[in-house]
Design an enzyme around this catalytic site. Structure first.
Site, PDB file in Angstrom:
ATOM      1  CD  GLU A   1      -2.677  -1.152   3.238  1.00  0.00           C
ATOM      2  OE1 GLU A   1      -2.037  -2.410   3.738  1.00  0.00           O
ATOM      3  OE2 GLU A   1      -3.080  -0.528   2.922  1.00  0.00           O
TER       4      GLU A   1
ATOM      5  CG  ASP B   1       5.284  12.744   5.728  1.00  0.00           C
ATOM      6  OD1 ASP B   1       5.428  12.846   6.371  1.00  0.00           O
ATOM      7  OD2 ASP B   1       5.607  13.652   4.889  1.00  0.00           O
TER       8      ASP B   1
ATOM      9  CE1 TYR C   1      -2.843   4.544   8.430  1.00  0.00           C
ATOM     10  CE2 TYR C   1      -2.319   1.741   9.035  1.00  0.00           C
ATOM     11  CZ  TYR C   1      -2.721   3.281   9.152  1.00  0.00           C
ATOM     12  OH  TYR C   1      -1.847   4.285  10.187  1.00  0.00           O
TER      13      TYR C   1
END
Length: 645
Positions: free
Chosen positions: A105, A109, A210
């Site tokens: 994935e 940042d 995620y």
């Protein structure tokens, strides 16, 4: 042993600046270098001090927020910066798992977030903090619309994501902001960790999810199931997840990310590799800081420290004076950097930039690097002086808000900048009209506006240095060819503040040139890609007598607009369609092309002329307006049915 204490003290200071103050004083790679040295020394000596950064996940929570303990600890990720280190990770996995599968994935940042749900309802949002507990930022996150307030899952749940601010959103914010934001990472950290939720809303952050950190009922067997669970419950995910059967496929996915990230609208600094099988993960366990089943692959650093040699002031096509720092050459993300930008004089002061000082610079998306902050001043560092006069023509400058302008329309760099912008490929596409040629036209022939290009002769161009028959012929042909152009490209070529390629296209769908010149600011702000500042800029531009005269001269020179032929027939023939929200299977540009190829016409906003609205996820005010007007509304499934797909 003294070196260990020195490293711990330095790294903890840098971590405090990065995580708590949101004001890093060194680039990531410098931190990583000392961190790796400390880690090696600890392994050699067996000594790990209680305050060592190798035992911690992140910085301490910011004072002023309530602390909240996570149900399950949020771990950081071990990192690799080479394929050799990644291969060592694969080897360790294979010692425990005989036939592993991996997922790859993006590594964004931003600021790591943990959201808690109970009984299907949103309860709380916290930052990661030190991994065990973080800051309660529920009020701030309630202004973010990229996560659901209710979900289908009825147990207790913790989900993990990254708060980000898109680069395009940051750029738009900085156009009108009183205080310019340094970069997307600092901007989102400041937005979330701010006591005033209104500031959070103004900066428009979003969260990309995620991971399911904890669930009280049920068990997700794979990372793919994590991904699908998040999507099924309405969480925003970044639609990229590669399932890989071996190390070579993992590396191919990483290279795919490395290539694509250069055009990405979100700041990313690497890829995340995870063991897909969650049961096998439990067998691998964790270190004090990292899960043993995951690895972050970090791309080449995009920040570095260098010394400012000088600061010069450049005049742009609008007359704005922009400070440009000339720096000692430094390698940064695969390029040798010699220049770095600053926004305006206020930016120079805020970042404490002086000639002779060391500064932290960042390079993103292949553009000229930006100075983030001063790191260290030398004994002979000299403050940057704000100009009183234009460095090119000597005119007395004027200050408008935070910016400084040269008011002289005939200032050389203003004219050259306008011609270069006018001639670029996405505008009038006059091949051969470079910055250097524009300079010659100004200096030798006295060309001071773009309309004068269309009266140039072979005799005129023969007076320019380096122009022979073939070069003269090619430029004249390119100028002649540019007379037939799409209105959207002509509008972009005019160089109106805030009217980029996308805005020019949207405006050209709604208005002809005469209609746009008469449009009010109130009308314009109703369009999708036009904000208050751009609307005022458009109105003021056409009110200016010289600008209106220049448009007339261009049209009198023979410029005509291409009329786009509509597709005959098709399932959307005769329909005026508005798209609102996000579709799972299509990009907005793809939907627009499909509709136009099938005889329809796309609109930016809902009007009395609109006949159909295609509503995706998170549809907003356009959907509400369509309902009030009784306009037919379809969803993505109905759209596919109409197309027969």
């Amino acid at each position: 042993m003294d070196r260990i204490r020195e490293l711990i003290t330095t790294l903890n200071k840098w971590a405090y600046e990065y995580y708590v103050l949101d004001n890093p004083s060194v680039p990531d790679r410098e931190y990583d270098r000392l961190y790796d040295e400390l880690k090696n020394l600890e392994e050699q000596t067996g000594r790990v001090d209680f305050d060592s950064p190798t035992k911690r996940v992140g910085g301490e929570p910011v004072k002023g927020f309530e602390r909240h303990a996570h149900i399950v600890r949020l771990y950081s990720l071990d990192k690799s910066v080479s394929y050799d280190e990644l291969d060592a990770f694969f080897t360790r996995i294979k010692k425990v798992v005989s036939d592993p599968e991996y997922t790859v994935e993006y590594k964004f940042d931003g600021l790591t977030m943990c959201l808690t749900y109970d009984g299907g309802k949103f309860v709380r949002a916290t930052t990661r903090g030190n991994g065990v507990e973080g800051e309660d930022v529920t009020a701030q996150c309630l202004t973010i619309k990229s996560f659901p307030l209710t979900i289908d899952y009825k147990g207790t749940l913790e989900v993990q994501g990254e708060a980000v601010i898109r680069l395009s959103v940051l750029e738009e914010y900085n156009k009108t902001a009183k205080e310019q934001l340094k970069n997307a990472r600092n901007a989102v950290a400041g937005a979330i960790r701010n006591l005033d939720p209104k500031i959070t809303a103004e900066r428009k952050p979003e969260i990309l999810f995620y991971n399911v950190n904890y669930m009280s009922e049920g068990f997700l067997k794979t990372q793919l199931e994590h991904f699908e669970f998040l999507k099924a419950n309405g969480f925003k995910v970044f639609n990229f997840l590669r399932l890989c059967k071996n190390g070579d496929e993992v590396k191919a996915a990483i290279e795919e990310i490395d290539l694509a990230r250069k055009n990405l609208d979100v700041l990313t600094d690497g890829a995340v590799v995870k063991l897909n099988d969650c049961t096998a993960r439990e067998g691998l366990g964790h270190t004090d800081k990292f899960p043993r089943w995951a690895m972050a692959y970090k791309f080449e650093a995009e920040e570095s420290v260098t010394t400012v040699k000088d600061v010069i002031w450049q005049v742009g096509r609008t007359g704005k004076l922009t400070p440009l720092a000339l720096v000692e050459p430094v390698e940064l993300a695969g390029a040798t950097v010699r220049k770095a930008t600053l926004n305006n004089y206020g930016d120079v002061i805020r970042k404490d930039v002086k000639v002779g000082s060391k500064v932290l610079i960042r390079r993103s998306n292949e553009v000229i690097p930006e100075i983030l902050t001063a790191v260290e001043h030398a004994e002979g560092s000299v403050p940057v002086v704000k100009p009183d006069f234009c460095p090119d023509c000597g005119s007395k400058v004027v200050e408008v808000g935070a910016n400084i302008f040269c008011p002289n329309r005939l200032c050389r760099p203003r004219i050259i900048g306008k011609m270069e912008h006018f001639a670029q490929k996405d505008a009038m596409d006059i091949e051969g009209l470079s910055e250097a040629t524009a300079g010659q036209l100004y200096d030798t022939l006295g060309v001071t506006n773009c309309s004068a290009l269309y009266s140039l002769t072979a005799e005129d161009l023969g007076k320019l240095e380096g122009f022979k028959d073939k070069k003269i012929s090619n430029l004249l042909k390119a100028i002649e060819k540019s007379k037939t152009v799409a209105q959207e490209r002509f509008l972009f070529a005019l160089g109106i503040d805030g009217v980029g390629k996308v805005a020019a296209k949207d405006l050209s769908r709604i208005y002809n040139l005469d209609g746009l010149a008469k449009a009010s600011a109130e009308e314009l702000t109703g369009l999708e890609n036009i904000g208050d500042v751009t609307a005022e800029a458009i109105v003021n531009w056409f009110k200016d007598e010289e600008n209106s005269a220049e448009v007339k001269r261009l049209l009198d020179a023979g410029i005509t607009f291409i009329k786009k032929e509509k597709a005959s027939g098709g399932v959307f023939a005769g329909q005026f369609v508005v798209l609102t929200g996000t579709l799972e299977s299509f990009k907005r540009s793809e939907v627009q092309k499909i509709i136009e190829d099938n005889g329809g016409e796309c609109q930016s906003s809902v009007t009395a002329k609109t006949t159909l609205v295609l509503a995706g996820e998170a549809a907003g005010s356009k959907l509400d307006k369509a309902k009030k007007l009784g306009i037919k509304i379809i969803d993505e499934n109905e759209f596919k049915q109409i197309l027969g797909i």
